[in-house]
Design an enzyme around this catalytic site. Structure first.
Site, PDB file in Angstrom:
ATOM      1  N   CYS A 284      -0.331   2.121  -5.087  1.00 41.06           N
ATOM      2  CA  CYS A 284      -1.140   3.245  -5.560  1.00 41.06           C
ATOM      3  C   CYS A 284      -0.236   4.468  -5.689  1.00 41.06           C
ATOM      4  CB  CYS A 284      -2.234   3.589  -4.536  1.00 41.06           C
ATOM      5  SG  CYS A 284      -3.366   2.237  -4.252  1.00 41.06           S
TER       6      CYS A 284
ATOM      7  N   HIS B 191       0.852  -1.192   0.000  1.00 44.29           N
ATOM      8  CA  HIS B 191       0.000   0.000   0.000  1.00 44.29           C
ATOM      9  C   HIS B 191       0.879   1.230   0.000  1.00 44.29           C
ATOM     10  CE1 HIS B 191      -3.915  -1.748   0.411  1.00 44.29           C
ATOM     11  NE2 HIS B 191      -3.521  -2.503   1.408  1.00 44.29           N
TER      12      HIS B 191
END
Lengths: 561, 280
Positions: free
Chosen positions: B94, B52
């Site tokens: 991301c 993440h």
């Protein structure tokens, strides 16, 4: 008994023995125990350095000579050994990683050598042994006597540490297999494939290094390296419907040859509970039988000698098949068995209960209980109580070393006599400490592990144990040295405990910074303004109508509004 | 000699500090060789990060983050210490492109799975466990790399085309301005595989003189008549009568109390008994 006139064969400098013992358990599971032993007649402590390593792995040889190690035992275990269902293991081990080392008396700074040794071992075995430091190392005062030769037992040269949280996986198996002389290419080690081995209920791999007698006279010593791997394959876990085991089903491989470097390579199947073949059927059949006294019991084994070509038959491969026929049969209840759990409620206090069961009908025997509790569980030793059958049982020896915050753990050793056919309960209360917020691991709500208790005991045996240690015996029966015939030494480990510690609110530092900055900005800002602002009187600006009126008045010559 | 070095740190040791220490080589002296990055100025390094992340950071173990500035500085340290020849940095998080924005050291090529403001998505869930097993960019890159064999001639431009927007939903990005060579001439196997160069020779090579085997000392049975024996595993009587060894010397009991009494007595003797009633 050993005939003095019978000349023993000239001793080889290196000797490799490998064996696999398969014991079908009553629940339908299978216990497989691999042992690889390398004997080497050499002296590491000589001045001229040893440089020719043949069967003994060089990495371990260098560790022994550099750190003056007298004995080294390291084990990695995944799962917990269920004594009540599976009986006693040949080589016991606690969940996680365990390391205990006896150093030679020539070592001056044992703690510094211990720290270096753990770092080097963590590199060799690809494990996080570098987490072993003074907060989880203890120096037992009576347990863990050396398993090898030696007359001096000064416990200041012994260190014991355990990492209950350590996970064992393929990464640990690969360097372990690399230490074997034949690697995983020939012999019994071809069966060690990680996809099947780790798909088991219990998996334990260990390395034991010690010095043993070369011959019956025991005037010279040789170094023994034992690599053991114990595994219990679960019937239901592996999705089997029929109670049928084969080497191929367990390991996805079959045996094709013995290790060429091994002088002896054998496969033992425990058929003691199956004398007439009514419990299970073994194929291919073998005529070799052997009896051995192990763990206080005389067991019968079918032996397959892998150094003989005939074992492999025409297909040149050995795929052993064990087919269960009936479900009958009671397992022999183990004489000694222990449990441990945490009692209490809330996050402030608790109680550790250790239960030891003596299932012998009329004999009592002594056990030595070793407990190493981390410093953040503050034990109240004045609440320590040992009760058997409801009455107080005073231990004949207690050694307690209190902990020091962030430096060392609690060490509690007790010698307790267990009365026959009884349950002995050891309870001690503790209080949980609040750690500094940086000391919490990333997942603090998982809990903190407390290592297994170690219970060492001399259990009475039903058959006479062999005390002559140099007789040629299968490896699984010669691990613990035997001094007397009527009892055998056993070491059992309890479950590790998982204890929740009170956790702080980890968002508080952020909250404090925000609040402090706001208070400072608002408070100081306002105060500064009040103190340093200077006021000037200013005429208010008259409205538009008044201004026009004033202009008209000025023109008329009348004083303004 | 080309060597493929793989380090493995597991679980708890994987913190930002440890990662940067492994990269820059600032490890304590007791660290074993298998936990060090023993690279030099002829080594090509491949760094692959996934997890993440966000604009300018990547999460480590759910409790800390590494920022793009820290990473860029670590790479500069590596360049100054000549710890790499060429470095390929692949990141699948991301807003992954933000992680390579700040690099300033030469010979770094970077690939990311998504641009700033975009999310990287995962590929397929495992219905038995209920979690997603792999990310899209990683999945398609792995598919691409499985066709590469050690003698393949595919270059970096093909790697940049992996996982277009139609498959990945996010727009993969790359950065080659710091790289000195043209990406079209860089082979993928420079980073993803190592082929040992074998030199065949027909000449004879002289070895040094064979090492003479040391004469073994005759078994000195004359000197060592000492017979060894195994230690008793549970010597009950010995344990019961064992006296605990005290490591630190503590003054005998009552010594401190006596000392204080002496001090108080001397005080009152010198200054008079009248002070006593103020104490008690």
């Amino acid at each position: 008994m050993e005939a003095a006139h019978c000349q023993p064969p000239p001793r080889e400098k290196w000797l490799l023995t490998e064996e696999l013992v398969i014991r079908p358990l009553h629940s339908g599971d299978i216990y497989a125990s691999f042992q690889f032993r390398t004997l080497w007649d050499t002296d590491f402590m000589r001045e001229n350095k040893v440089s020719h390593y043949r069967l003994f792995p060089k990495s371990l040889g260098q560790v022994i000579s550099k750190f003056s190690v007298r004995e080294l035992h390291i084990s990695f275990t995944q799962g917990y050994w269920r004594t009540m269902q599976w009986g006693q293991p040949f080589i016991p081990s606690p969940p996680g990683a365990e390391l205990w080392v006896w150093f030679q008396d020539s070592v001056t700074d044992v703690d510094a050598t211990w720290k270096e040794l753990t770092n080097v071992l963590s590199g060799i075995f690809c494990a996080s042994l570098n987490f072993i430091d003074s907060t989880n190392t203890v120096q037992p005062s009576a347990s863990f006597k050396p398993l090898g030769l030696g007359n001096v037992t000064d416990h200041s040269f012994l260190r014991y540490a355990t990492l209950p949280r350590e996970i064992v996986c393929t990464e640990n198996l690969t360097p372990w297999k690399k230490l074997l002389p034949c690697g995983s290419k020939a012999g019994l080690a071809v069966l060690l494939k990680s996809e099947k081995l780790f798909h088991s209920s219990f998996h334990s791999q260990a390395v034991h290094i010690r010095s043993v007698c070369q011959d019956w006279q025991c005037k010279t010593t040789s170094w023994e390296l034992r690599q053991t791997l114990n595994s219990v394959f679960d019937l239901h876990n592996s999705g089997q419907t029929k109670r049928e085991w084969s080497l191929f089903k367990m390991f996805s491989r079959t045996l094709t040859e013995a290790c060429p470097l091994a002088s002896s390579s054998k496969l033992y199947i425990d058929i003691t509970d199956n004398p007439q073949g009514e419990q299970f059927e073994l194929s291919p059949a073998t005529s070799l039988l052997s009896q051995a006294v192990v763990l206080g019991d005389r067991r019968t084994f079918s032996v397959y000698d892998l150094t003989q070509e005939t074992t492999f038959g025409t297909v040149r491969s050995l795929n052993l098949l064990i087919r269960w026929k009936s479900n009958e049969g009671e397992m022999l209840r183990p004489l000694l068995h222990a449990e441990r759990y945490v009692a209490g409620y809330g996050l402030q206090t608790g109680e550790i209960h250790t239960l030891m069961y003596n299932n012998h009908p009329y004999r009592s025997f002594p056990v030595l209980l070793l407990d190493s509790v981390p410093w953040y569980l503050r034990l109240y030793i004045h609440t320590l109580s040992v009760t058997s059958k409801g009455k107080d049982n005073k231990p004949s020896y207690i050694h307690y070393e209190p902990s020091k915050d962030r430096v060392k753990p609690h060490l509690l050793e007790m010698l307790i006599q267990l009365p026959p056919n009884s349950v002995t309960e050891v309870t001690v209360q503790f209080e949980r400490a609040l750690l500094k917020w940086t000391e919490y691991p990333p997942d603090p709500n998982h809990g903190f592990y407390v290592g297994s208790s170690v219970i060492s005991s001399l259990v009475p045996s039903t058959v006479a144990m062999h005390t002559n240690s140099t007789r040629e015996r299968p490896l699984f029966s010669s691990f613990f040295p035997c001094k007397e015939e009527s009892s055998y030494f056993v070491r059992i480990y309890t479950e590790p405990l998982l204890v929740n510690l009170p956790t702080p609110d980890f968002s508080m530092p952020y909250n404090v910074i925000c609040l402090t900055c706001t208070v400072v900005a608002v408070g100081y800002g306002s105060l500064y303004n009040l103190l340093t602002r200077s006021f000037q009187i200013e005429e208010p600006n008259p409205g538009l109508a008044k201004r026009i009126a004033n202009v008209i008045r000025r023109m008329r010559g009348v004083p303004p509004l | 000699m080309a060597e493929l070095l793989t380090l493995s740190l597991r679980e708890r040791p994987v913190t930002v500090e440890n990662f940067l220490r492994v990269l820059t080589g600032r490890l304590p002296p007791s660290t074993p060789r298998s936990k060090r990055l023993l690279s030099d100025d002829r080594s090509n390094i491949l760094i692959y990060l996934t997890g993440h992340g966000g604009n300018g950071f990547l999460k480590f173990q759910d409790s800390e983050e590494i920022s793009n500035v820290e990473l860029a500085d670590a790479f500069e340290q590596m360049w100054q210490k000549r710890r790499y020849n060429e470095l390929l940095f692949i990141i699948d998080t991301c807003q992954g492109a933000s992680m390579y924005e700040r690099f300033y050291s030469p010979n770094i090529m970077a690939l990311a799975s998504s641009q700033v403001g975009e999310d990287s998505l995962s590929h397929q869930p495992d219905l038995a466990i209920g979690v997603h097993l792999m990310d899209r960019y990683t999945f398609y890159m792995l598919e691409f790399l499985e066709d590469i064999h050690p003698a393949s001639k595919t270059n970096m431009n093909d790697l940049f085309k992996v996982c277009p927007k139609s498959q990945c939903v996010s727009t993969p990005g790359h950065r080659t301005d710091l790289f000195l060579r043209d990406p079209g001439s860089v082979l993928i196997t420079d980073f993803f595989g190592s082929v040992r160069k074998v030199e065949l020779t027909m000449d004879a090579i002289n070895l040094t003189d064979p090492i003479k085997q040391m004469e073994e000392d005759p078994v000195n049975g004359e000197e060592q008549k000492e017979v060894y024996s195994y230690a008793d595993q549970l010597p009950v009587s010995e344990i019961i009568h064992q006296k605990p060894k005290q490591k630190d010397w503590h003054p005998p009991d009552g010594f401190i109390l006596g000392l204080w009494t002496l001090i108080l007595l001397v005080f009152f003797k010198t200054y008079g008994i009248k002070h006593l009633k103020h104490i008690f």
